[in-house]
Design a protein around this motif. Structure first.
Motif, PDB file in Angstrom:
ATOM      1  N   SER A  70       2.951  -2.143  -2.874  1.00  0.00           N
ATOM      2  CA  SER A  70       1.562  -1.671  -2.068  1.00  0.00           C
ATOM      3  C   SER A  70       0.645  -3.076  -2.065  1.00  0.00           C
ATOM      4  O   SER A  70       0.538  -3.029  -0.836  1.00  0.00           O
ATOM      5  CB  SER A  70       1.243  -1.252  -3.762  1.00  0.00           C
ATOM      6  OG  SER A  70       0.191  -2.283  -4.504  1.00  0.00           O
ATOM      7  N   GLY A  71       1.033  -4.196  -2.205  1.00  0.00           N
ATOM      8  CA  GLY A  71       0.800  -5.927  -1.978  1.00  0.00           C
ATOM      9  C   GLY A  71       0.969  -6.051  -0.653  1.00  0.00           C
ATOM     10  O   GLY A  71       0.164  -6.600  -0.053  1.00  0.00           O
ATOM     11  N   PHE A  72       2.466  -5.546  -0.322  1.00  0.00           N
ATOM     12  CA  PHE A  72       3.006  -5.408   0.943  1.00  0.00           C
ATOM     13  C   PHE A  72       2.058  -5.489   2.149  1.00  0.00           C
ATOM     14  O   PHE A  72       1.640  -5.629   2.943  1.00  0.00           O
ATOM     15  CB  PHE A  72       4.114  -5.489   0.829  1.00  0.00           C
ATOM     16  CG  PHE A  72       5.413  -5.357   2.455  1.00  0.00           C
ATOM     17  CD1 PHE A  72       6.226  -7.052   2.231  1.00  0.00           C
ATOM     18  CD2 PHE A  72       4.984  -4.556   3.301  1.00  0.00           C
ATOM     19  CE1 PHE A  72       6.612  -7.132   3.800  1.00  0.00           C
ATOM     20  CE2 PHE A  72       6.165  -5.276   3.948  1.00  0.00           C
ATOM     21  CZ  PHE A  72       6.871  -6.289   4.664  1.00  0.00           C
ATOM     22  N   PHE A  73       0.847  -4.151   2.022  1.00  0.00           N
ATOM     23  CA  PHE A  73       1.407  -3.594   2.772  1.00  0.00           C
ATOM     24  C   PHE A  73      -0.379  -3.312   2.525  1.00  0.00           C
ATOM     25  O   PHE A  73      -0.995  -3.577   3.789  1.00  0.00           O
ATOM     26  CB  PHE A  73       1.185  -1.528   3.154  1.00  0.00           C
ATOM     27  CG  PHE A  73       2.630  -1.590   3.045  1.00  0.00           C
ATOM     28  CD1 PHE A  73       3.099  -1.386   4.688  1.00  0.00           C
ATOM     29  CD2 PHE A  73       3.903  -0.818   1.954  1.00  0.00           C
ATOM     30  CE1 PHE A  73       4.340  -0.888   4.993  1.00  0.00           C
ATOM     31  CE2 PHE A  73       4.842  -0.785   2.634  1.00  0.00           C
ATOM     32  CZ  PHE A  73       5.611  -0.652   3.527  1.00  0.00           C
ATOM     33  N   LEU A  74      -1.251  -3.309   1.542  1.00  0.00           N
ATOM     34  CA  LEU A  74      -2.582  -3.339   1.140  1.00  0.00           C
ATOM     35  C   LEU A  74      -3.400  -4.667   1.408  1.00  0.00           C
ATOM     36  O   LEU A  74      -4.599  -4.738   2.107  1.00  0.00           O
ATOM     37  CB  LEU A  74      -2.783  -2.860  -0.296  1.00  0.00           C
ATOM     38  CG  LEU A  74      -4.399  -2.780  -0.194  1.00  0.00           C
ATOM     39  CD1 LEU A  74      -5.376  -2.001   0.717  1.00  0.00           C
ATOM     40  CD2 LEU A  74      -4.603  -2.532  -2.212  1.00  0.00           C
ATOM     41  N   HIS A  75      -2.140  -5.662   1.586  1.00  0.00           N
ATOM     42  CA  HIS A  75      -3.125  -7.101   1.632  1.00  0.00           C
ATOM     43  C   HIS A  75      -2.035  -8.158   3.002  1.00  0.00           C
ATOM     44  O   HIS A  75      -2.230  -8.322   4.152  1.00  0.00           O
ATOM     45  CB  HIS A  75      -2.860  -8.178   0.280  1.00  0.00           C
ATOM     46  CG  HIS A  75      -3.352  -7.030  -0.624  1.00  0.00           C
ATOM     47  ND1 HIS A  75      -5.043  -7.004  -0.676  1.00  0.00           N
ATOM     48  CD2 HIS A  75      -3.260  -7.182  -1.990  1.00  0.00           C
ATOM     49  CE1 HIS A  75      -5.083  -5.969  -1.959  1.00  0.00           C
ATOM     50  NE2 HIS A  75      -4.327  -6.612  -2.635  1.00  0.00           N
ATOM     51  N   VAL A 166      -3.224  -0.733   5.760  1.00  0.00           N
ATOM     52  CA  VAL A 166      -4.056  -0.630   5.117  1.00  0.00           C
ATOM     53  C   VAL A 166      -4.233   0.069   4.227  1.00  0.00           C
ATOM     54  O   VAL A 166      -4.978   0.876   3.231  1.00  0.00           O
ATOM     55  CB  VAL A 166      -5.551  -1.713   4.881  1.00  0.00           C
ATOM     56  CG1 VAL A 166      -5.886  -0.496   6.008  1.00  0.00           C
ATOM     57  CG2 VAL A 166      -6.273  -2.493   4.057  1.00  0.00           C
ATOM     58  N   THR A 167      -4.576   1.602   5.836  1.00  0.00           N
ATOM     59  CA  THR A 167      -5.040   2.828   5.255  1.00  0.00           C
ATOM     60  C   THR A 167      -3.322   3.468   4.000  1.00  0.00           C
ATOM     61  O   THR A 167      -3.100   4.008   2.749  1.00  0.00           O
ATOM     62  CB  THR A 167      -4.829   4.222   5.980  1.00  0.00           C
ATOM     63  OG1 THR A 167      -5.500   3.585   7.079  1.00  0.00           O
ATOM     64  CG2 THR A 167      -4.787   5.077   5.632  1.00  0.00           C
ATOM     65  N   TYR A 168      -2.618   3.257   4.167  1.00  0.00           N
ATOM     66  CA  TYR A 168      -1.499   3.692   3.422  1.00  0.00           C
ATOM     67  C   TYR A 168      -1.006   2.595   2.194  1.00  0.00           C
ATOM     68  O   TYR A 168      -0.705   3.828   1.051  1.00  0.00           O
ATOM     69  CB  TYR A 168      -0.016   3.109   4.320  1.00  0.00           C
ATOM     70  CG  TYR A 168       1.384   3.386   3.883  1.00  0.00           C
ATOM     71  CD1 TYR A 168       1.244   4.168   3.180  1.00  0.00           C
ATOM     72  CD2 TYR A 168       2.180   2.449   2.946  1.00  0.00           C
ATOM     73  CE1 TYR A 168       2.974   5.179   2.731  1.00  0.00           C
ATOM     74  CE2 TYR A 168       3.355   2.723   2.653  1.00  0.00           C
ATOM     75  CZ  TYR A 168       4.064   4.223   2.053  1.00  0.00           C
ATOM     76  OH  TYR A 168       4.887   4.661   1.212  1.00  0.00           O
ATOM     77  N   GLY A 169      -1.429   1.546   2.442  1.00  0.00           N
ATOM     78  CA  GLY A 169      -1.340   0.671   1.642  1.00  0.00           C
ATOM     79  C   GLY A 169      -2.257   1.239  -0.336  1.00  0.00           C
ATOM     80  O   GLY A 169      -2.194   1.300  -1.697  1.00  0.00           O
TER      81      GLY A 169
END
Length: 299
Positions: A70-75, A166-169
């Motif tokens: 999740s951090g890979f995509f969100l941040h 960021v949407t996917y995360g």
């Protein structure tokens, strides 16, 4: 209860400063290098916070991997793509419109990925928020400097992909990380972000970081104000409510940044910006207000 009430406003205030930080940091450091240092320090800061407050670490390997993912995509992917795109020719106005697509995309994907559906008033609120953003930044969109974006085709594509990331995360966070200690999850998320930005820095950049007071100030605020404060509140808001409601707060960022620029640098508040801000606030209110569900008969 008090945190639920004030968390959205504090989140907007903290998160909106990220644009100012990015402006200062870009003058003194390469984007992937700065982000790598930020993520490493953020992970260490959260780790220290976890040790002091005796946070509960995930007991399963699957949860650890999900937090890192999740951090890979969100941040990681989001900020890396956004900073790189702006540094390579994407105008701030266009980037703002792309960012404003996130709440709409989140609302469209939420029913399929997390089973979350919005009321009609919430759908109207999201639409109003996007319209308000378009009005607020419309003067910038008609700037002659933006007439030819053919040179920025690849950066535009990366900017769009970053918004999708960021949407996917956000949706991934809502679906897979609804339980567990947010302090530990945030620590692992920054490890995931660093896994992306550090190789990009080593491969594509020269690790330029000039060590000036400005860049250290930007770094300190990025770690403690944005990574720990802003992101911590974002994770809390995602867990406590609908992801579409949390994402709708993104609409408030451009008006908040404009107000900060007016106070700090004396930049004028234009009529489209003022009108757009009123529409944005109305849209966010409709999206986030509590809707009373009709009672269902028991069977």
């Amino acid at each position: 209860m008090s945190l639920d009430r004030f968390a959205p406003a504090v989140f907007v205030l903290l998160w909106s400063t990220g644009w100012v930080v990015a402006k200062f940091a870009a003058l003194h450091s390469e984007p992937f290098t700065f982000l790598s240092i930020r993520y490493a320090l953020s992970a260490l800061a959260f780790l220290a916070f976890c040790l002091v407050t005796k946070a509960q670490w995930p007991k399963s390997r699957a949860t650890v991997l999900r937090a890192i993912c999740s951090g890979f995509f969100l941040h990681g992917f989001y900020l890396a793509g956004l900073w790189w795109a702006i540094a390579n020719g994407v105008p701030a106005g266009i980037s703002g419109i792309i960012a404003a697509l996130q709440p709409l995309l989140t609302a469209m994907a939420a029913p399929f990925l997390v089973g979350e559906r919005l009321q009609k008033t919430q759908q109207l609120g999201l639409a109003l928020g996007f319209i308000g953003i378009a009005i607020a930044i419309s003067p910038k969109l008609f700037d002659p400097a933006m007439a030819d974006l053919s040179h920025a085709a690849l950066p535009l594509a990366i900017n769009l992909i970053a918004m999708g990331s960021v949407t996917y995360g956000t949706l991934y966070q809502k679906k897979h990380l609804q339980s567990g200690d947010l302090r530990a999850i945030a620590t692992l998320q920054y490890v995931g972000a660093l896994i992306l930005t550090l190789p990009l820095s080593l491969i594509l950049e020269h690790q330029h970081f000039d060590g000036s007071a400005h860049v250290y100030g930007a770094l300190i605020w990025s770690v403690f104000g944005l990574s720990m404060g802003g992101v911590g509140l974002l994770l809390y808001l995602i867990r406590r409510g609908q992801v579409s409601r949390a994402a709708s707060l993104i609409y408030l960022m451009p008006p908040a940044v404009a107000l900060e620029a007016f106070i700090t640098f004396g930049e004028p508040l234009t009529l489209p910006l003022t009108l757009g801000t009123v529409i944005v606030v109305t849209g966010v209110y409709l999206t986030n207000r509590r809707v009373v569900q009709p009672a269902q008969a028991s069977v």
